[in-house]
Design an enzyme around this catalytic site. Sequence first.
Site, PDB file in Angstrom:
ATOM      1  N   ILE A   1       0.800  -1.608  -0.323  1.00 29.65           N
ATOM      2  CA  ILE A   1       0.011  -0.063   0.117  1.00 29.65           C
ATOM      3  C   ILE A   1       0.671   1.489  -0.229  1.00 29.65           C
ATOM      4  O   ILE A   1       1.643   1.087   0.993  1.00 29.65           O
ATOM      5  CB  ILE A   1      -1.223  -0.282   1.398  1.00 29.65           C
ATOM      6  CG1 ILE A   1      -1.941  -1.316   1.449  1.00 29.65           C
ATOM      7  CG2 ILE A   1      -1.629   1.432   1.267  1.00 29.65           C
ATOM      8  CD1 ILE A   1      -2.858  -1.357   2.373  1.00 29.65           C
ATOM      9  N   CYS A   2       0.726   2.275  -0.877  1.00 29.31           N
ATOM     10  CA  CYS A   2       1.421   4.068  -1.924  1.00 29.31           C
ATOM     11  C   CYS A   2       2.918   3.037  -1.135  1.00 29.31           C
ATOM     12  O   CYS A   2       3.522   2.658  -1.547  1.00 29.31           O
ATOM     13  CB  CYS A   2       1.577   4.003   0.056  1.00 29.31           C
ATOM     14  SG  CYS A   2       1.685   5.880  -0.521  1.00 29.31           S
ATOM     15  N   THR A   3       3.874   3.743  -0.016  1.00 35.76           N
ATOM     16  CA  THR A   3       5.145   3.944  -0.094  1.00 35.76           C
ATOM     17  C   THR A   3       5.498   2.177  -0.119  1.00 35.76           C
ATOM     18  O   THR A   3       6.667   1.735   1.111  1.00 35.76           O
ATOM     19  CB  THR A   3       5.727   4.770   0.681  1.00 35.76           C
ATOM     20  OG1 THR A   3       4.906   4.575   2.033  1.00 35.76           O
ATOM     21  CG2 THR A   3       5.350   6.366   0.143  1.00 35.76           C
TER      22      THR A   3
END
Length: 342
Positions: free
Chosen positions: A117-119
Site C-alpha cells: 500500500i502506497c510507499t
Amino acid sequence: MTTTGEFRPHRVAVLALDGLLPFELGIPHRIFGRPRDARGRHLYEVLTCSVRPPGLVETDADFAVCIPHGPELLATADTVIVPASYERGPLYDEGRLTDELADALARIRPGTRLASICTGVYVLAAAGCLDGRPATTHWADAERFQRLFPKVRVDPDVLFIDDGDVLTSAGVAAGIDLCLHMVRRDFGTAVANDVARRTVVPPHRDGGQAQYIHRPVPDPQLATTTAARAWALGRLHEPIQLRDLAEQEAMSVRTFTRRFREEVGVSPGQWLTQQRVERARHLLESTDLSMDQVARESGFGTAQSMRQHLQAALGVTPTAYRRTFRTAGGGAERNGGVGTLR
C-alpha cells in the site's frame, strides 16, 4: 481449506515498519477481517508483525503501536501486505534493504502472495520482487521511486496493479480498493460487495482508474451526473447511448461528458462497461442463467460480446469465472496465495 479438508482461513500477515501510517496499517484488518463463509467462519486470519521481536513500532503520528508478532509470522502467511511508512533510511534513500528487513523477508515462503500500500512498494522493489514488472505507488512519489528502481515499470496514474503474485497500490483510499479487489479475486463479487457495504465504501473502483483528477473538482452547486448514473444502473440490460445519459441531467453531450469525467474519473462509456461487467459477475456467481441470458441481462447483448469484455477485464472467460466463484463456499476452498518472493 487444507488438503485434508480441515478448514483453515487464508492467513494475511501485515508487516509494520517504523514510521508507518496508522490509517494504512488498519486497512487490511478492516477489509480482510470482515468476510465470513456460510457457516459464519472468518475466511481470513489477519495478523500483524514487525521485523523485530514483539513490541512497540513508531508511527508517523504522536503515538506508537504495540505489535504482537515478530518476523517469524511471515513464514506462515498466505499473503503478506506491506503498508506505507515514512521512515527515512537505506530503504527510501538508497533503495536497499537493511539487514534486519532482509532477514525478515527471507522467511517468506515461495508461493506467498505479496502486496503493498502506497510507499510499502519500496520494500517489494528493494527485495527484487518488482524487477521488470509493472507497479504503482502514490503519484507524488512515483518519479522518485522510478529513479531509485529503474528496473520497475512504474505507472503513476492508476489506483492499483494486479500482476498476479504481486500487487501494488497508490496511497490511502487506493489501499482499500486493492484489498477489496483481493477479496473479490479470492472469494467472488458477492463477498467483496458485502465487505464494501459494511465498510461504507464503493464496492468497486477499477484498478486502471486515475489516481487523481486533473480538472478542478466541480462546484457542488452545479448539476451533477448522479441521477444519470442511477438511471443507467436500473437499465443496464437495455441499450444506453451517451445522449440518453445526458438527457437525464438536461445537459448537452459535451457538458455531460466533461462533468461525468470530473466526478467519476473515467468516461461514461468506460463506467458503463465496468457496471455491466460487475452485473455479469454477480449473475454468474448467484444464478443458473445461461451465458446468453447473463449477457442479455447485463447489457452485453450476446455471449460472445460478454466473453470479450470479461476476458479483457478479468483475464478469464465467463465459464471459468462461474466455475471458480459459483458460491462463496467454493471460493473459500481456495486457501493460500500465489506468487514467490524472488
